[in-house]
Design an enzyme around this catalytic site. Structure first.
Site, PDB file in Angstrom:
ATOM      1  CE  LYS A 215      -1.916   1.418   4.024  1.00 44.81           C
ATOM      2  NZ  LYS A 215      -2.813   1.374   5.193  1.00 44.81           N
ATOM      3  NE  ARG A 217      -2.414   5.369   5.718  1.00 43.38           N
ATOM      4  CZ  ARG A 217      -3.700   5.070   5.586  1.00 43.38           C
ATOM      5  NH1 ARG A 217      -4.430   5.647   4.653  1.00 43.38           N
ATOM      6  NH2 ARG A 217      -4.267   4.194   6.378  1.00 43.38           N
TER       7      ARG A 217
HETATM    8  C1  R5P Z   1      -1.800   1.513   9.102  1.00 38.44           C
HETATM    9  O1  R5P Z   1      -0.603   1.368   9.212  1.00 38.44           O
HETATM   10  C2  R5P Z   1      -2.767   0.853  10.009  1.00 38.44           C
HETATM   11  O2  R5P Z   1      -2.332  -0.418  10.389  1.00 38.44           O
HETATM   12  C3  R5P Z   1      -4.148   0.758   9.371  1.00 38.44           C
HETATM   13  O3  R5P Z   1      -4.046  -0.004   8.186  1.00 38.44           O
HETATM   14  C4  R5P Z   1      -4.682   2.108   9.020  1.00 38.44           C
HETATM   15  O4  R5P Z   1      -4.479   3.038  10.049  1.00 38.44           O
HETATM   16  C5  R5P Z   1      -6.159   2.014   8.705  1.00 38.44           C
HETATM   17  O5  R5P Z   1      -6.632   3.290   8.382  1.00 38.44           O
HETATM   18  P1  R5P Z   1      -7.882   3.486   7.440  1.00 38.44           P
HETATM   19  O6  R5P Z   1      -8.980   2.603   7.955  1.00 38.44           O
HETATM   20  O7  R5P Z   1      -8.211   4.963   7.562  1.00 38.44           O
HETATM   21  O8  R5P Z   1      -7.476   3.126   6.053  1.00 38.44           O
END
Ligand code: R5P
Length: 328
Positions: A215, A217
């Site tokens: 992923k 971001r």
């Molecule tokens: C990221 O490193 C966390 O483990 C979660 O994947 C993330 O914080 C989830 O955030 P959201 O639901 O806003 O995509």
């Protein structure tokens, strides 16, 4: 245990959580621990005021905090409650933080940003005997706390594996367990090994596999490109994450898994914050599971983890192993 008290705010979601802890310790250990009330109110300008109506002198206090609060209130309340209890001459103070907020910024990943998890640790640790939390965003956050304030990071996986085997055993056959990003790979593999371990004594053996999504971001709360490593074609898939905030990560992951031919889709995130509601996930997943470290209505499936917290509190107090709690 007669000197131990559980403390919580009756007007917060943590009161029910604390009651369940109390009930579990009584049911399993036969010990009745006092659950006392703390009052948390606000001055007209929003400043927080905390007060404990009963005497806590010489008590071993486990304060159970509500993770569903506004994160800034959550932090300031902790600081004030700690001050009040230490000044009230408790014998010891342990903090039960079902979801350790401010954990996502656990390293300096760009110039001029704080390491918030460290700042939280610095502000909390002095005078605290122990912190009990669950599925920390990163295990190394334990190291932000000094040895004098050990952090028990409980794992919810045994409870989740038991739940899945009880309610969805058939769907687990040929299941692929998927990490939604590289950071989740270790956690997801740990989950997979618990799943495998749980069927050791069973006559019917199921086959499980692992896949990973990478992923990127673009900005906080936004999910950019995702790529799949592994095979999900014709398999049921379970995505495992520590945290569901907007749900964007898991929604995007569900879309990719569907494109690659996955059949039924399950997801589990320990801390279900759901800032954009649960529909974002219930629309695309067959089942959405979370724990009750965050308060949620019963519109999704909630796995009760209070027995794990209850056992951890009991064992910490009497000096029994906490790690054996995670054996299946
Ligand atoms: C990221 O490193 C966390 O483990 C979660 O994947 C993330 O914080 C989830 O955030 P959201 O639901 O806003 O995509």
């Amino acid at each position: 245990m007669e000197n131990v008290i559980l403390l919580s705010d009756r007007n917060s979601h943590s009161w029910r959580f604390a009651q369940k802890i109390q009930e579990h310790i009584f049911k399993i250990r036969g010990v009745n621990i006092d659950l006392r009330e703390i009052e948390i109110t606000k001055f007209n300008n929003g400043e927080i005021r905390v007060h404990v109506p009963s005497n806590v002198r010489k008590k071993d206090v486990f304060y159970i905090h509500d993770s569903s609060k506004n994160p800034s209130d959550w932090w300031v309340e902790l600081l004030l409650i700690k001050d009040l209890l230490l000044r009230g001459s408790v014998n010891s103070l342990s903090l039960v933080l079902p979801n350790m907020l401010y954990s996502r910024q656990d390293r300096k990943d760009q110039p001029r940003v704080p390491i918030s998890a460290r700042a939280l640790a610095d502000s909390l640790s002095k005078g605290i005997k122990r912190i009990i939390t669950m599925d920390l965003h990163a295990n190394q956050i334990q190291g932000f706390y000094p040895a004098s304030t050990p952090v028990d990071n409980l794992y919810s996986f045994p409870a989740v594996v038991r739940y899945l085997r009880k309610h969805y055993l058939q769907d687990l056959d040929n299941l692929v367990v998927v990490a939604p990003d590289a950071g989740a790979a270790r956690r997801t593999k740990a989950f997979l090994s618990k799943l495998e371990k749980a069927q050791e004594d069973s006559l019917v053996k199921q086959k499980y596999s692992f896949a990973l999504l990478s992923k990127i971001r673009d900005a906080p709360g936004e999910v950019g490109e995702m790529k799949l490593v592994g095979d999900v074609e014709g398999k049921n898939a379970l995505l495992v994450d520590d945290l569901i905030d907007t749900g964007g990560t898991l929604r995007k992951a569900a879309e990719i898994l569907r494109q690659h031919g996955a059949r039924k889709l399950f997801c589990y995130g320990t801390h279900g914050i759901f800032t954009k509601g649960t529909e974002i996930l219930t629309e695309v997943f067959d089942k959405v599971l979370t724990s009750n470290t965050q308060y949620n209505e019963n519109s999704i499936e909630i796995i009760d983890v209070t027995p794990l917290f209850a056992e951890a509190i009991y064992r910490a107090q009497v000096g029994l192993s906490v790690s054996t709690l995670f054996e299946l």
